[in-house]
Scaffold this active site. Sequence first.
Site, PDB file in Angstrom:
ATOM      1  N   GLY A  31       0.808  -1.220   0.000  1.00  0.00           N
ATOM      2  CA  GLY A  31       0.000   0.000   0.000  1.00  0.00           C
ATOM      3  C   GLY A  31       0.837   1.264   0.000  1.00  0.00           C
ATOM      4  O   GLY A  31       2.031   1.233  -0.281  1.00  0.00           O
ATOM      5  N   PHE A  32       0.159   2.387   0.306  1.00  0.00           N
ATOM      6  CA  PHE A  32       0.715   3.731   0.186  1.00  0.00           C
ATOM      7  C   PHE A  32       1.343   3.850  -1.213  1.00  0.00           C
ATOM      8  O   PHE A  32       2.525   4.124  -1.371  1.00  0.00           O
ATOM      9  CB  PHE A  32       1.714   4.057   1.300  1.00  0.00           C
ATOM     10  CG  PHE A  32       1.664   5.522   1.650  1.00  0.00           C
ATOM     11  CD1 PHE A  32       0.583   6.038   2.342  1.00  0.00           C
ATOM     12  CD2 PHE A  32       2.660   6.389   1.251  1.00  0.00           C
ATOM     13  CE1 PHE A  32       0.506   7.402   2.639  1.00  0.00           C
ATOM     14  CE2 PHE A  32       2.595   7.746   1.531  1.00  0.00           C
ATOM     15  CZ  PHE A  32       1.515   8.249   2.233  1.00  0.00           C
ATOM     16  N   HIS A  34       2.549   4.556  -4.980  1.00  0.00           N
ATOM     17  CA  HIS A  34       3.169   5.666  -5.723  1.00  0.00           C
ATOM     18  C   HIS A  34       3.315   5.233  -7.171  1.00  0.00           C
ATOM     19  O   HIS A  34       2.958   4.090  -7.513  1.00  0.00           O
ATOM     20  CB  HIS A  34       4.507   6.060  -5.088  1.00  0.00           C
ATOM     21  CG  HIS A  34       5.436   4.906  -4.897  1.00  0.00           C
ATOM     22  ND1 HIS A  34       6.053   4.262  -5.937  1.00  0.00           N
ATOM     23  CD2 HIS A  34       5.818   4.255  -3.774  1.00  0.00           C
ATOM     24  CE1 HIS A  34       6.792   3.283  -5.470  1.00  0.00           C
ATOM     25  NE2 HIS A  34       6.669   3.246  -4.162  1.00  0.00           N
ATOM     26  N   GLU A  35       3.886   6.122  -7.984  1.00  0.00           N
ATOM     27  CA  GLU A  35       3.965   5.821  -9.422  1.00  0.00           C
ATOM     28  C   GLU A  35       4.712   4.526  -9.716  1.00  0.00           C
ATOM     29  O   GLU A  35       4.478   3.898 -10.736  1.00  0.00           O
ATOM     30  CB  GLU A  35       4.632   6.956 -10.199  1.00  0.00           C
ATOM     31  CG  GLU A  35       3.767   8.167 -10.384  1.00  0.00           C
ATOM     32  CD  GLU A  35       4.266   9.305  -9.520  1.00  0.00           C
ATOM     33  OE1 GLU A  35       4.556   9.051  -8.317  1.00  0.00           O
ATOM     34  OE2 GLU A  35       4.371  10.427 -10.024  1.00  0.00           O
ATOM     35  N   HIS A  37       4.487   1.677  -8.076  1.00  0.00           N
ATOM     36  CA  HIS A  37       3.492   0.596  -8.067  1.00  0.00           C
ATOM     37  C   HIS A  37       2.602   0.684  -9.306  1.00  0.00           C
ATOM     38  O   HIS A  37       2.259  -0.329  -9.910  1.00  0.00           O
ATOM     39  CB  HIS A  37       2.583   0.717  -6.833  1.00  0.00           C
ATOM     40  CG  HIS A  37       3.280   0.581  -5.528  1.00  0.00           C
ATOM     41  ND1 HIS A  37       3.427   1.629  -4.654  1.00  0.00           N
ATOM     42  CD2 HIS A  37       3.872  -0.483  -4.942  1.00  0.00           C
ATOM     43  CE1 HIS A  37       4.061   1.213  -3.575  1.00  0.00           C
ATOM     44  NE2 HIS A  37       4.361  -0.061  -3.724  1.00  0.00           N
ATOM     45  N   LYS A 149      13.670  -1.925  -7.717  1.00  0.00           N
ATOM     46  CA  LYS A 149      14.263  -1.175  -6.603  1.00  0.00           C
ATOM     47  C   LYS A 149      14.628  -2.158  -5.476  1.00  0.00           C
ATOM     48  O   LYS A 149      15.629  -1.993  -4.806  1.00  0.00           O
ATOM     49  CB  LYS A 149      13.301  -0.112  -6.067  1.00  0.00           C
ATOM     50  CG  LYS A 149      13.955   0.750  -4.992  1.00  0.00           C
ATOM     51  CD  LYS A 149      13.160   1.953  -4.674  1.00  0.00           C
ATOM     52  CE  LYS A 149      12.070   1.663  -3.676  1.00  0.00           C
ATOM     53  NZ  LYS A 149      12.589   1.270  -2.333  1.00  0.00           N
ATOM     54  N   LYS A 184      11.466   6.323  -6.229  1.00  0.00           N
ATOM     55  CA  LYS A 184      10.159   6.497  -5.584  1.00  0.00           C
ATOM     56  C   LYS A 184       9.980   5.388  -4.564  1.00  0.00           C
ATOM     57  O   LYS A 184      10.285   4.231  -4.835  1.00  0.00           O
ATOM     58  CB  LYS A 184       9.054   6.428  -6.629  1.00  0.00           C
ATOM     59  CG  LYS A 184       9.167   7.566  -7.623  1.00  0.00           C
ATOM     60  CD  LYS A 184       7.861   7.949  -8.241  1.00  0.00           C
ATOM     61  CE  LYS A 184       8.124   8.997  -9.301  1.00  0.00           C
ATOM     62  NZ  LYS A 184       7.295  10.175  -9.197  1.00  0.00           N
TER      63      LYS A 184
END
Length: 281
Positions: A31-32, A34-35, A37, A149, A184
Amino acid sequence: MKIVETVEELQTIIKKTKKNESVIGFVPTMGFLHEGHLSLVEQAKKDCDFVVMSIFVNPLQFGPNEDFDRYPKNFERDRQLANNAGVDLLFYPNVTEMYPTEPAMKVIVHEGVDVLCGKSRPGHFDGVATVVLKLFNMVTPDRAYFGMKDAQQVAVIEKLIRDFNLQVVLVGCPTLREEDGLAKSSRNVNLTAEERQEASSIYKSLQLAKKLILNGEHKAALIKAEMTTFLQKNSSGAIDYIELLSYPDLHQQEQLEGKVIIAIAQQYSKARLIDNIVLEI
Ligand code: PAF
C-alpha cells in the site's frame, strides 16, 4: 474495481475469471501506492487480461525495531489510485485473514540473504517469501510484477518460484525515480525536508559508480570507497551498506565482471532508503 477482504471471496472471483482462460497478472504491495506501483500495474495491464493487486503490510517481514507501526497507510487514496490505474480486483486482507492461526511453518531463505538488506534485516526475506508464497497460492497468477528497486527481493522470489515449482512468471520492472533521481518509495514521506534534498545523493553516487566503471575501473573496493566519500560529503544519512555484487547470485567480486548490482541502503532519521543499479560489464 472490485475490493475483497477475504481469501474466500478472492478465490471465488479468481475461479470464475479462470473459466474464461483469462491471463491473471498480480501486483503485490504493502500500500501507500506511488507511481512505481502504478507502473507495475501499467505493465500488468499490457500483458494480462485481469489484474489483481494486494495491499497488505506483512508483519512477518518486519524486525522488532523496524517501522511496522510507522509504515504509512492511506487506504482511501490507494483505492482511488488502484481504480484509476485499471486494477480489476483489489485484495485488502487484515492480519487475521492472512494469518488466522499462529503460523506453524514459514519459508526459510538461506541463499543470497547474507548480503545487502538480508544482512541487516535478519528474517526479513523469510517473511517476504512466506507471504508471497501464500499470496501466490491465493491469487494463482500467471504473471507477477515486482519493482527492481528491491532487486534482492526479486532475486529471492526468482528462487522461491524455482525451488517450489510455482507456475508463475516473475516480471522485474524498472525503478521509477523523482526528477532529482531519488527512487520512488512509500518511505520517502518519512524524510524531513532537509533529508529529502540530500537523499538524491544516493542515486548520484550510483551514477558516480557507473561512470567509474564505464571509464574502465573494475575494482569493487575502490568504487565503494569513492561512493562512500561522496555520500559522507553530501548527506547526513548513515550508510547501512554499499555493495557491489554479481546479480542475481549476489556473490562478492573483487574485480567486477558480467552482470553486477551496485546497491546502497542509507538510514535517515525516520526512513531507511535503498536503491541500486544493475549493469552488464
Ligand atoms: O515489496 C513489497 O511491497 C513487499 O515486500 C511484498 C512483496 C508486497 C511482500 O509483502
